[in-house]
Write a protein that holds these residues in place. Structure first.
Motif, PDB file in Angstrom:
ATOM      1  N   ARG A   1      38.737  19.178  40.956  1.00  0.00           N
ATOM      2  CA  ARG A   1      39.210  19.992  42.080  1.00  0.00           C
ATOM      3  C   ARG A   1      38.331  21.231  42.255  1.00  0.00           C
ATOM      4  O   ARG A   1      37.938  21.585  43.372  1.00  0.00           O
ATOM      5  N   ASN A   2      37.989  21.894  41.144  1.00  0.00           N
ATOM      6  CA  ASN A   2      37.146  23.094  41.229  1.00  0.00           C
ATOM      7  C   ASN A   2      35.775  22.771  41.803  1.00  0.00           C
ATOM      8  O   ASN A   2      35.219  23.527  42.597  1.00  0.00           O
ATOM      9  N   ARG A   3      35.255  21.642  41.391  1.00  0.00           N
ATOM     10  CA  ARG A   3      33.940  21.248  41.902  1.00  0.00           C
ATOM     11  C   ARG A   3      34.006  20.962  43.408  1.00  0.00           C
ATOM     12  O   ARG A   3      33.134  21.373  44.177  1.00  0.00           O
ATOM     13  N   LEU A   4      35.050  20.250  43.830  1.00  0.00           N
ATOM     14  CA  LEU A   4      35.215  19.924  45.246  1.00  0.00           C
ATOM     15  C   LEU A   4      35.425  21.193  46.075  1.00  0.00           C
ATOM     16  O   LEU A   4      34.889  21.329  47.177  1.00  0.00           O
TER      17      LEU A   4
ATOM     18  N   ALA B   1      28.288  20.322  32.612  1.00  0.00           N
ATOM     19  CA  ALA B   1      27.196  21.039  31.949  1.00  0.00           C
ATOM     20  C   ALA B   1      25.852  20.746  32.607  1.00  0.00           C
ATOM     21  O   ALA B   1      25.416  19.604  32.703  1.00  0.00           O
ATOM     22  N   GLY B   2      25.220  21.791  33.088  1.00  0.00           N
ATOM     23  CA  GLY B   2      23.850  21.677  33.559  1.00  0.00           C
ATOM     24  C   GLY B   2      23.673  21.030  34.916  1.00  0.00           C
ATOM     25  O   GLY B   2      22.557  20.751  35.314  1.00  0.00           O
ATOM     26  N   HIS B   3      24.744  20.775  35.647  1.00  0.00           N
ATOM     27  CA  HIS B   3      24.587  20.077  36.926  1.00  0.00           C
ATOM     28  C   HIS B   3      24.973  21.002  38.073  1.00  0.00           C
ATOM     29  O   HIS B   3      26.053  21.550  38.095  1.00  0.00           O
ATOM     30  N   THR B   4      24.077  21.170  39.019  1.00  0.00           N
ATOM     31  CA  THR B   4      24.395  21.967  40.201  1.00  0.00           C
ATOM     32  C   THR B   4      24.335  21.061  41.421  1.00  0.00           C
ATOM     33  O   THR B   4      23.355  20.351  41.630  1.00  0.00           O
ATOM     34  N   ASP B   5      25.379  21.073  42.234  1.00  0.00           N
ATOM     35  CA  ASP B   5      25.423  20.198  43.396  1.00  0.00           C
ATOM     36  C   ASP B   5      24.490  20.694  44.487  1.00  0.00           C
ATOM     37  O   ASP B   5      24.394  21.891  44.739  1.00  0.00           O
TER      38      ASP B   5
ATOM     39  N   HIS C   1      27.860  27.642  40.177  1.00  0.00           N
ATOM     40  CA  HIS C   1      28.920  26.720  39.782  1.00  0.00           C
ATOM     41  C   HIS C   1      28.306  25.439  39.261  1.00  0.00           C
ATOM     42  O   HIS C   1      27.417  24.869  39.862  1.00  0.00           O
ATOM     43  N   HIS C   2      28.810  24.958  38.152  1.00  0.00           N
ATOM     44  CA  HIS C   2      28.335  23.693  37.602  1.00  0.00           C
ATOM     45  C   HIS C   2      29.506  22.736  37.519  1.00  0.00           C
ATOM     46  O   HIS C   2      30.515  23.030  36.892  1.00  0.00           O
TER      47      HIS C   2
ATOM     48  N   SER D   1      29.725  37.030  50.765  1.00  0.00           N
ATOM     49  CA  SER D   1      28.915  35.937  51.299  1.00  0.00           C
ATOM     50  C   SER D   1      28.310  35.100  50.185  1.00  0.00           C
ATOM     51  O   SER D   1      27.478  34.268  50.419  1.00  0.00           O
ATOM     52  N   HIS D   2      28.724  35.333  48.959  1.00  0.00           N
ATOM     53  CA  HIS D   2      28.242  34.511  47.845  1.00  0.00           C
ATOM     54  C   HIS D   2      29.264  33.418  47.547  1.00  0.00           C
ATOM     55  O   HIS D   2      30.318  33.364  48.138  1.00  0.00           O
ATOM     56  N   ASP D   3      28.917  32.571  46.626  1.00  0.00           N
ATOM     57  CA  ASP D   3      29.807  31.469  46.261  1.00  0.00           C
ATOM     58  C   ASP D   3      30.690  31.876  45.100  1.00  0.00           C
ATOM     59  O   ASP D   3      30.287  32.631  44.233  1.00  0.00           O
ATOM     60  N   HIS D   4      31.882  31.317  45.067  1.00  0.00           N
ATOM     61  CA  HIS D   4      32.803  31.599  43.964  1.00  0.00           C
ATOM     62  C   HIS D   4      33.186  30.320  43.275  1.00  0.00           C
ATOM     63  O   HIS D   4      33.367  29.314  43.917  1.00  0.00           O
ATOM     64  N   ASP D   5      33.377  30.388  41.984  1.00  0.00           N
ATOM     65  CA  ASP D   5      33.985  29.221  41.349  1.00  0.00           C
ATOM     66  C   ASP D   5      35.171  29.619  40.499  1.00  0.00           C
ATOM     67  O   ASP D   5      35.650  28.838  39.720  1.00  0.00           O
ATOM     68  N   HIS D   6      35.652  30.857  40.646  1.00  0.00           N
ATOM     69  CA  HIS D   6      36.931  31.148  40.012  1.00  0.00           C
ATOM     70  C   HIS D   6      37.663  32.208  40.810  1.00  0.00           C
ATOM     71  O   HIS D   6      37.116  32.829  41.689  1.00  0.00           O
ATOM     72  N   ASP D   7      38.908  32.363  40.495  1.00  0.00           N
ATOM     73  CA  ASP D   7      39.795  33.238  41.262  1.00  0.00           C
ATOM     74  C   ASP D   7      39.614  34.678  40.790  1.00  0.00           C
ATOM     75  O   ASP D   7      39.656  34.958  39.617  1.00  0.00           O
TER      76      ASP D   7
END
Length: 356
Positions: free
Chosen positions: A173-176, A256-260, A252-253, A232-238
């Motif tokens: 869910r976090n990745r999506l 491990a080690g993967h960036t979309d 955001h990964h 205007s940046h990206d977030h991956d946590h609240d």
């Protein structure tokens, strides 16, 4: 005559599209839906539930729905359905199009803006994407098409959540959410996606969407309540309770080690746009990066207009429209861009340069 709403149903192999389509075509749900099934889909529905002559590509189901198998062009299939409906041979109120598991939904969506016959009779309602909880992470890692399906979505369902742990569902869910922060995400365990959650989402009608949900472009505002700086940046946590400065970038990964490659970012400003500057800038950007821009939408504060301007686009096709008056709410531009390897800093700086 009212336009017929169309839902594009997409999702990678095994995500549950066939289960949902079987439900539409066999259950007594009281809706008249024409399902356009792709003959090259991974599992032909009609093998299981249709007893038919292979020459016949439009079949009336016992629950009042229609199944149409595409053997060629989507435009031809839509036009044929319309002609048969006009001649009272068949009856349906809406259309669901199944894309193949590996299809990019972009060209299917563009059909509804580019073909005059189709646009005269149909209106694209939304892109709904199903993601398999068990194999979704791997599919996103290995297939850009799976990422595009997420980037295009107006609504995302994580299916088969009963087959994995809650922690795995949360990670997916976090990745999506990072890839597409504006699409609501719901989990489905056993069973089928509820039909009402797939239809009438108004994903491509921002005016109607604003009437239903005036705050739909502000979904992450609770994370940043009154902290008074640019997001205007990206977030991956609240950040709602973490109490520190967020003016840095978050990388955001998915694992491990993967960036979309498919990323999203938001532009906001309390200053109005200069309409001409913005039009010229966006026109130039679409010429260069249009293929990489999957979906973009926003509510704009434009100098000289007392009303909101809504804009949205798919790839190179962009449109805008006047919405309701600002009234007492603060005038603020909110734009979201979802795309592949987009030059975020260049775009943000360019948008800043279009402010009056």
């Amino acid at each position: 005559m009212a336009l017929i709403p169309v839902t594009i149903l997409t999702g990678f192999l095994g995500s549950g599209k066939t289960t949902l389509l079987k439900h539409i075509l066999t259950e007594e749900h009281g809706k008249k839906i024409a399902v356009i099934e792709n003959e090259f889909g991974e599992e032909n529905i009609d093998n299981d539930i249709l007893v038919q002559d292979n020459q016949e590509n439009i079949v009336q189901m016992s629950n009042g729905c229609i199944c149409c198998t595409i053997r060629g062009d989507l435009v031809d299939a839509l036009n044929e359905l319309w002609e048969q409906r006009k001649d009272k041979k068949i009856s349906f109120d809406r259309v669901v199009i199944e894309t193949t598991g590996v299809a990019n939904p972009g060209p299917v969506a563009q059909t509804f803006f580019m073909d005059d016959d189709v646009a005269d009779h149909y209106v694209l309602d939304a892109v709904v994407t199903l993601v398999d909880a068990k194999h979704g992470q791997q599919q996103l890692n290995e297939h850009e098409e799976a990422q595009r399906q997420v980037g295009f979505a107006d609504q995302i369902f994580i299916t088969k959540t009963d087959l994995v742990t809650p922690a795995e569902v949360d990670a997916l869910r976090n990745r999506l959410m990072h890839m597409n922060p504006r699409a609501p995400i719901a989990g489905i365990s056993k069973g089928v996606v509820p039909l009402n959650a797939v239809l009438d989402l108004k994903g491509f009608n921002l005016n109607a969407k604003l009437d239903i949900d005036p705050h739909f472009l502000e979904q992450d505002d609770h994370d940043h309540a009154n902290c008074g700086h640019d997001h205007s940046h990206d977030h991956d946590h609240d950040h709602s309770t973490c109490g520190h400065d967020h003016s840095h970038d978050h990388h955001h990964h998915g694992h491990a080690g993967h960036t979309d490659r498919i990323q999203s970012f938001v532009f906001r400003s309390d200053k109005p746009f200069d309409h001409k500057k913005l039009e010229d800038f966006l026109g130039g950007i679409l010429e260069v990066f249009g293929e990489k821009m999957l979906r973009y939408k926003g509510v704009l504060y434009v100098k000289g207009s007392s009303r909101k301007v809504v804009f949205q686009g798919v790839h190179q096709m962009m449109g805008s429209d006047l919405a309701g008056p600002w009234g007492t709410e603060p005038k603020q531009t909110r734009m979201v861009f979802i795309g592949i390897d987009l030059p975020k800093d260049t775009l943000l700086a360019g948008l800043e340069g279009c402010l009056a």
